[in-house]
Design a protein around this motif. Structure first.
Motif, PDB file in Angstrom:
ATOM      1  N   ASN A   1       0.033   8.988   0.808  1.00 39.65           N
ATOM      2  CA  ASN A   1      -0.249   7.558   0.919  1.00 39.65           C
ATOM      3  C   ASN A   1       0.087   6.829  -0.250  1.00 39.65           C
ATOM      4  N   ILE A   2       0.931   6.065  -0.579  1.00 42.70           N
ATOM      5  CA  ILE A   2       1.089   5.258  -1.922  1.00 42.70           C
ATOM      6  C   ILE A   2       1.368   3.809  -1.687  1.00 42.70           C
ATOM      7  N   ILE A   3       1.118   3.396  -2.633  1.00 39.51           N
ATOM      8  CA  ILE A   3       1.166   1.685  -2.676  1.00 39.51           C
ATOM      9  C   ILE A   3       2.179   1.314  -3.731  1.00 39.51           C
TER      10      ILE A   3
ATOM     11  N   ILE B   1       3.611  -0.481   5.307  1.00 35.51           N
ATOM     12  CA  ILE B   1       2.768  -1.606   5.774  1.00 35.51           C
ATOM     13  C   ILE B   1       2.736  -2.812   4.449  1.00 35.51           C
ATOM     14  N   ASP B   2       3.637  -3.722   5.158  1.00 37.63           N
ATOM     15  CA  ASP B   2       3.797  -4.937   4.184  1.00 37.63           C
ATOM     16  C   ASP B   2       2.520  -5.649   3.928  1.00 37.63           C
ATOM     17  N   GLU B   3       2.325  -6.020   2.559  1.00 37.45           N
ATOM     18  CA  GLU B   3       1.175  -6.810   2.509  1.00 37.45           C
ATOM     19  C   GLU B   3      -0.010  -6.265   2.678  1.00 37.45           C
TER      20      GLU B   3
ATOM     21  N   THR C   1       2.754  -2.153   0.487  1.00 35.43           N
ATOM     22  CA  THR C   1       3.297  -2.989  -0.649  1.00 35.43           C
ATOM     23  C   THR C   1       2.184  -3.850  -0.771  1.00 35.43           C
ATOM     24  N   MET C   2       2.058  -4.254  -2.428  1.00 34.50           N
ATOM     25  CA  MET C   2       1.137  -5.416  -2.572  1.00 34.50           C
ATOM     26  C   MET C   2       1.544  -6.402  -3.627  1.00 34.50           C
TER      27      MET C   2
END
Length: 414
Positions: A157-159, A239-241, A287-288
């Protein structure tokens, strides 16, 4: 002869157009992260300076030495001389884009025989245009790409976080395509928002075509079951935003199951009471946007389950080289590229040093990557400034007209 007896060294900012033969030799021979075992074997006979995927010079290896600088541990300096003309004449100008694409950049091990064979059969690749080989729109160094992939494989899991316009979602998709060659059925993309829920993601009661409420599987549960039936292949959830949603509400009991060391364990789902697991072949990439002040911070429970990678605007080092090459190969002249980079870097320095904003509010390079409809460079550049970046700056500095005017003037400088 060894299968591998040649080294390709891809040059970025160390290469300058018009540099002398001695300068090119020094740029190619400087400290690189090379395999000492390979060098000690004595099998490696030559090394090549590669710029924009073309061989600029070929050197015969005459020796090597360790770089003794304390911050250059594991690096070596190559010693050499211009190779024999029988080899140089065949390899100079050779396009090695098909060879120099995988992990190990900027160093790639290959063979003289393969390079000579590629040279002799160059006519078979006439349909491969320079644009196809060099139009690299992943504006990250190969080393950082490899690090992201290693983190993803380890952590699961990465962001990807960063300011607006660094292409976080596009980057995630391209990394998956480049490093995992995933087909469309191995990929699930969702965008979280304030009303997104557990019922959307995992399972819940939804009205059917008859208006009756029926227990239905959410997007992720269906996707996970598909991945569970195909454990030999990797599956990816983008997963956007990710920080726009109520994550505790969306993930529910999956908070535990998504941990890399909890994969394969089973929990009972809240609605169906079925036993559910998140298989080890599923990877999450979120993504953030670091400039969105309307969002609350992620809680520590979620942070512990993800690795966070900050994506910088591509205005420095290898990222800048790739970005500049991309613009040039798409018809933007060097003067416009220089103006763009100089002005945006100046504005970003002002934003970073402002206590009201900071690094997370910089302007990204992706604002300048839509080149499909550009006819007039001046108009293309100024339209982006006037209608995309100025509104962004006005949002950043709401009510501070003087600051907005200052930054606009910097961006419009010739």
């Amino acid at each position: 002869m060894s299968t591998y007896n040649a080294i390709l060294i891809k040059l970025g900012l160390t290469y300058k157009e018009g540099m002398s033969a001695e300068e090119l030799y020094n740029a190619t021979s400087i400290s690189w992260k090379l395999s000492e075992t390979r060098l000690k074997s004595g099998d490696y006979k030559c090394y090549c300076a590669v710029y924009r995927n073309k061989i600029k010079e070929v050197y015969e290896i005459t020796g090597y030495e360790k770089d003794l600088h304390p911050e250059k541990n594991g690096r070596f300096i190559l010693k050499g001389k211009a190779a024999d003309d029988s080899i140089r004449s065949k390899l100079l100008g050779l396009n090695v884009g098909e060879i120099h694409t995988s992990s190990g950049n900027p160093i790639k091990y290959t063979s003289i025989e393969k390079l000579v064979d590629l040279s002799e059969h160059a006519g078979e690749y006439e349909n491969i245009t320079e644009e196809h080989l060099f139009n690299d729109d992943l504006f990250l160094s190969e080393a950082l790409q490899e690090k992201i992939v290693r983190l993803l494989k380890y952590k699961k899991n990465i962001i990807l976080q960063g300011p607006p316009g660094v292409g976080k979602t596009y980057l995630a998709k391209k990394l998956i395509q480049k490093w995992f060659s995933a087909a469309s059925h191995q990929f699930l993309q969702v965008q979280f928002h304030q009303t997104y829920s557990y019922e959307d993601f995992i399972e819940g009661y939804r009205p059917d075509e008859d208006g009756q409420f029926k227990l239905q599987k959410g997007l992720f549960r269906e996707f996970a079951e598909k991945a569970l039936d195909d454990l030999d292949n990797d599956y990816f959830v983008l997963i956007d935003e990710i920080n726009r949603g109520n994550l505790s509400k969306i993930f529910g009991e999956l908070f535990m199951l998504i941990e890399h060391d909890k994969r394969g364990e089973k929990l009972q789902l809240a609605y169906s009471k079925d036993k559910f697991t998140v298989p080890s072949n599923i990877y999450f990439i979120g993504t953030m946007n670091t400039a969105d002040r309307s969002l609350t911070n992620l809680d520590f429970a979620l942070r512990r389950r993800f690795s966070f990678i900050y994506v910088e605007p591509a205005f420095e080092e290898e990222g800048l080289t790739k970005f500049s090459n991309y613009l040039e190969l798409n018809g933007i002249n060097l003067g416009t590229i220089d103006r763009l980079v100089r002005n945006v870097k100046h504005v970003n320095e002002l934003i970073k040093s402002d206590y009201r904003l900071g690094k997370g509010f910089e302007i990204g390079h992706a604002y300048f990557t839509n080149l499909n409809n550009s006819t007039d460079e001046q108009e293309w550049y100024e339209n982006i400034i006037e209608f995309e970046l100025v509104p962004l700056i006005e949002e950043y500095y709401f009510g501070d007209h003087m600051k907005c005017t200052e930054l606009r003037e910097v961006l419009m400088r010739e």
